[in-house]
Motif scaffolding. Sequence first.
Motif, PDB file in Angstrom:
ATOM      1  N   GLU A 147      38.931  32.616  -8.164  1.00 33.93           N
ATOM      2  CA  GLU A 147      40.014  33.350  -7.563  1.00 33.93           C
ATOM      3  C   GLU A 147      40.449  34.426  -8.654  1.00 33.93           C
ATOM      4  N   LEU A 148      40.404  34.440  -9.930  1.00 29.58           N
ATOM      5  CA  LEU A 148      40.822  35.401 -10.626  1.00 29.58           C
ATOM      6  C   LEU A 148      39.991  36.356 -10.756  1.00 29.58           C
ATOM      7  N   LEU A 149      38.821  36.274 -10.294  1.00 35.35           N
ATOM      8  CA  LEU A 149      37.606  37.472 -10.237  1.00 35.35           C
ATOM      9  C   LEU A 149      37.957  38.326  -8.882  1.00 35.35           C
ATOM     10  N   SER A 150      38.028  37.422  -7.884  1.00 33.19           N
ATOM     11  CA  SER A 150      38.665  37.928  -6.462  1.00 33.19           C
ATOM     12  C   SER A 150      39.936  38.838  -6.734  1.00 33.19           C
ATOM     13  N   ASN A 151      40.993  38.592  -7.491  1.00 37.74           N
ATOM     14  CA  ASN A 151      42.141  39.199  -7.553  1.00 37.74           C
ATOM     15  C   ASN A 151      41.855  40.512  -8.279  1.00 37.74           C
ATOM     16  N   ALA A 152      40.946  40.440  -9.289  1.00 35.96           N
ATOM     17  CA  ALA A 152      40.603  41.487 -10.239  1.00 35.96           C
ATOM     18  C   ALA A 152      39.844  42.591  -9.330  1.00 35.96           C
ATOM     19  N   SER A 153      39.009  42.060  -8.358  1.00 34.41           N
ATOM     20  CA  SER A 153      38.165  42.834  -7.551  1.00 34.41           C
ATOM     21  C   SER A 153      39.061  43.614  -6.546  1.00 34.41           C
ATOM     22  N   ASP A 154      39.877  42.910  -6.095  1.00 33.04           N
ATOM     23  CA  ASP A 154      41.303  43.610  -5.194  1.00 33.04           C
ATOM     24  C   ASP A 154      41.957  44.746  -5.860  1.00 33.04           C
ATOM     25  N   ALA A 155      42.059  44.447  -7.223  1.00 38.27           N
ATOM     26  CA  ALA A 155      42.695  45.433  -8.094  1.00 38.27           C
ATOM     27  C   ALA A 155      42.108  46.726  -8.165  1.00 38.27           C
ATOM     28  N   LEU A 156      40.937  46.652  -8.475  1.00 41.54           N
ATOM     29  CA  LEU A 156      39.859  47.797  -8.600  1.00 41.54           C
ATOM     30  C   LEU A 156      39.960  48.566  -7.063  1.00 41.54           C
TER      31      LEU A 156
END
Length: 649
Positions: A33-42
Amino acid sequence: MSAETFEFQVEARQLLQMMIHSIYSNKDVFLRELLSNASDALDKLRLEALRDDSLGADTSDLHIAIEADREARTLTVRDNGIGMSRDEVVHLIGTIAKSGTAAFLEEMQRAGDTAAGEKLIGQFGVGFYSSFMVADEVTLLTRRAGEPHGTRWSSSGEGTYTVETVDDAPQGTSIELKLKPADAEDQLHDYTQSWKIREIVKRYSDFITWPIRMAEPKPAGGADGADGGDGEEGAGSGEPQTLNSMKALWARPRDEVGDAEYHELYKHISHDWVDPLETIRLQAEGTFEYQALLFIPSHAPQDLFMQGYKRGVQLYVKRVFIMDDCEELMPSYLRFVKGVVDAQDLSLNVSREILQQDRQIQLMHRRLAKKVLSTVKEMMTAAPDRYATFWREFGRVLKEGLLGDPENRDAILAASTFATTHDKDRPTTLADYVARMKEGQEHIYYLTGESRQAVENSPHMEAFRAKGIEVLLLTDPVDEVWVDVVPGFDGKQLRSVAKGEVDLAGSGEDAEQAAGEREKQQEEYAGLLGWMTEHLGDTVKEVRLSSRLTVSAACIVSDADAITPALENIYRAMGQEVPQVKRILEVNPKHPLIAGLNSAHAARPDDPALGETAELVHAMALLAEGGELPDPARFVSLVADRVERTLHA
């Protein structure tokens, strides 16, 4: 600005306690979940930088970094993406489960098992808070690209959280987890171990298009024996290594991608925790090339029918993310479909206004819709259990396309099934209905209503049941609308059993005999029908003999081209003015009540009690179809009076 402390709402505290004391077996998904959120931010930063030259954001090395410290027992996930402002932090992070905390808690308690609970976390959009399954404290540090100040948010999940403005925050977002104490018997959940982090990234996030980097975790007490070495260059040297392949699944050959990889991509872009029901690949070549990887979810989201539901698929151009929820690529009745479309010939700075006019987008829209519909139709025979799940979850929204997409109307009908009197447990296709039609039957008959039980028990069904004629039972609100728009199927007209006159006599000697009997009844009841029409003239258009009743005394029907009362109510609920339409009262000449009323009227036409009886007949017909009485108090009074008379008879 000094730190401010806020209290979570009661429901939010309950949710956090569930996370903190969770016994879920699959704790690993918090990192996904944290990695997905980070990817969305990028993704969002790349798009914002394309649209706004003055943003001043550094996009030279967009990436995600993971840092683990075994001695301090911390795990940090950092990105240099779009970041958040203070207001966004308070709004998005300080408010748990915007999609419905109360509903989430109710479903969690109802589920009663850990596996179901895990699925619900993603379904209700609270993935960030799954961090509290593994952490005693969570600290978020963020600065929105283009803004001078950053924001720190922190909470131990005990009922409060703090928010403060900071001056030295880097662009993007970092989330530091103070991990729970290590359990010597549970090494599988030690998230300071590099092998564990690599395993999670490979399993869940290998397809993310941004590099996920990690240096070897700082050892506890100088030892690094837990990892045992992995033979990679730079291991143990502190040099960051990229953990994911960053390969776009939709661009890889089909035989190189397994279902598990597809499912993880779906979970990444949809934020769902459940595998999709169906995966659809499409590659268009020629003058306009694009690739599509689409998914049909296994369950309908809670807000599917709510205003503001984010629909559409992700749009990429030459592997560069352009926008989320691209509505122009998918019709609204397929808004549940998730996925990725990667086009080769669109501009990188394409806007929604341009998309609405772009001919290539319109061609993709049509092709994608047809592909999804053909896939659903194939599921009917190739995977009937999965199709049954699809129809239960999405049939209601799919039928919206019968109203707004005439081009695909036949394909939608072919992919649809309907409850039927033929088989209580199995819905039917229209093709199968037509194949079963009785000799001489000209129409596809249906009846709309609020529930199957109400429709099956309707007086309108009596003659059809007696003659064994199949009737479709349509109980979704959208059914009230599309049946008036769709002219028919396979040359057969759709006909409501509650509209117009019904002639089920057929042909031959039986038909001639029935016609003769009806003509005789018409003469016998002419006086009663005329009198009742005049007496009930304020509420009904006409009173006539019925050929659809075999048991009930009376029923209410509409003209063949009139809208139903249920549709009137739908229009009024939408704020549209609809004129009151008088309907037709049909009476059964073979019913003792109607026969007795006819005899009484012939003997004493001026008896006031007959008028009251006529009103009761009309009211009972309204109640039998689930309608509302114009004057309930008068009805109760008339019934009470009649019951009292029987006691003294």
